[in-house]
Design an enzyme around this catalytic site. Structure first.
Site, short mmCIF file in Angstrom:
data_model
loop_
_atom_site.label_atom_id
_atom_site.label_comp_id
_atom_site.label_asym_id
_atom_site.label_seq_id
_atom_site.Cartn_x
_atom_site.Cartn_y
_atom_site.Cartn_z
N GLN A 79 4.78 5.13 3.41
CA GLN A 79 6.12 5.07 4.00
C GLN A 79 6.85 3.76 3.71
O GLN A 79 7.99 3.60 4.11
CB GLN A 79 6.03 5.32 5.51
CG GLN A 79 5.61 6.74 5.83
CD GLN A 79 5.41 6.94 7.31
OE1 GLN A 79 5.07 6.03 8.05
NE2 GLN A 79 5.61 8.18 7.76
N ASN A 80 6.19 2.85 3.01
CA ASN A 80 6.88 1.62 2.62
C ASN A 80 7.82 1.97 1.47
O ASN A 80 7.42 2.61 0.51
CB ASN A 80 5.88 0.54 2.20
CG ASN A 80 6.55 -0.81 2.05
OD1 ASN A 80 7.46 -0.98 1.26
ND2 ASN A 80 6.08 -1.77 2.84
N ALA A 81 9.06 1.54 1.56
CA ALA A 81 10.09 1.92 0.58
C ALA A 81 10.10 1.05 -0.67
O ALA A 81 10.89 1.31 -1.58
CB ALA A 81 11.46 1.87 1.24
N THR A 111 11.21 -3.64 3.38
CA THR A 111 10.94 -2.27 2.95
C THR A 111 9.89 -1.60 3.83
O THR A 111 9.56 -0.43 3.64
CB THR A 111 10.47 -2.23 1.49
OG1 THR A 111 9.27 -3.01 1.35
CG2 THR A 111 11.56 -2.77 0.56
#
Length: 189
Positions: A50-52, A155
């Site tokens: 889920q880290n962008a 992020t």
């Protein structure tokens, strides 16, 4: 090898960052604070699904975000972007920056790093914690010449209040700086 806490360990673990992703052509350095547990377990920067970070970088560099990690690392280097963390080690419960114990923070050796990588002209912090740790432990200890510093929105999935499109817009600034042509003058650190 980076260390992570076991689930039944009640004391926060001392964790260590990865080696930097960098080559001699880097013009931009992106700094995080410390890899989270998913990254430490995978042995990869920004491994939490889920880290962008990789989604943003892939969109900016026009590459496949699902490509293998070595291909994404190669894309960063090709774009003249280096990646590292401010902290070399710290004690932290969980993965959140808020869990980093202030008095256990040990910074990476930026004096040596910036002397070795003299083409780096812009440093971007991936969030407020990376910037705060850098200001606390590093900024007064180095003379980095005309390096420009700027904070970008984190992020991390913990920064869910900011929509992805706003993060992407803010992160676009790293591309222009990374692509600058050779021949710019800078003083030595």
């Amino acid at each position: 090898m980076p260390k992570i806490a076991s689930p039944d360990d009640r004391r926060p673990a001392r964790v260590q960052c990865f080696a930097p992703i960098v080559d001699g052509n880097a013009r931009v350095l992106v700094l995080g604070s410390m890899p989270g547990q998913a990254s430490l377990a995978a042995g990869q920067y920004y491994a939490h699904p889920q880290n962008a970070f990789w989604r943003i970088i892939s969109e900016l560099l026009q590459c496949d975000p699902a490509s293998p990690y070595p291909a994404r690392v190669a894309a960063l280097k090709s774009a003249r972007i280096a990646l590292w963390d401010v902290l070399q080690s710290c004690t932290r419960a969980g993965s959140l920056d808020a869990g980093i114990e202030r008095d256990t923070q040990v910074a990476n050796d930026f004096r040596t790093f910036l002397r070795k990588h003299k083409k780096i002209e812009h440093v971007f912090f991936n969030g407020a914690k990376a910037e705060a740790c850098f200001k606390r432990h590093v900024s007064r200890a180095i003379n980095a010449g005309p390096v420009v510093y700027a904070r970008l929105p984190s992020t991390s999935p913990a920064n869910a209040s900011m929509p992805y499109v706003h993060k992407l817009r803010a992160w676009r600034m790293i591309i222009g700086h990374a692509a600058r042509q050779k021949g710019l003058r800078r003083t030595q650190a």
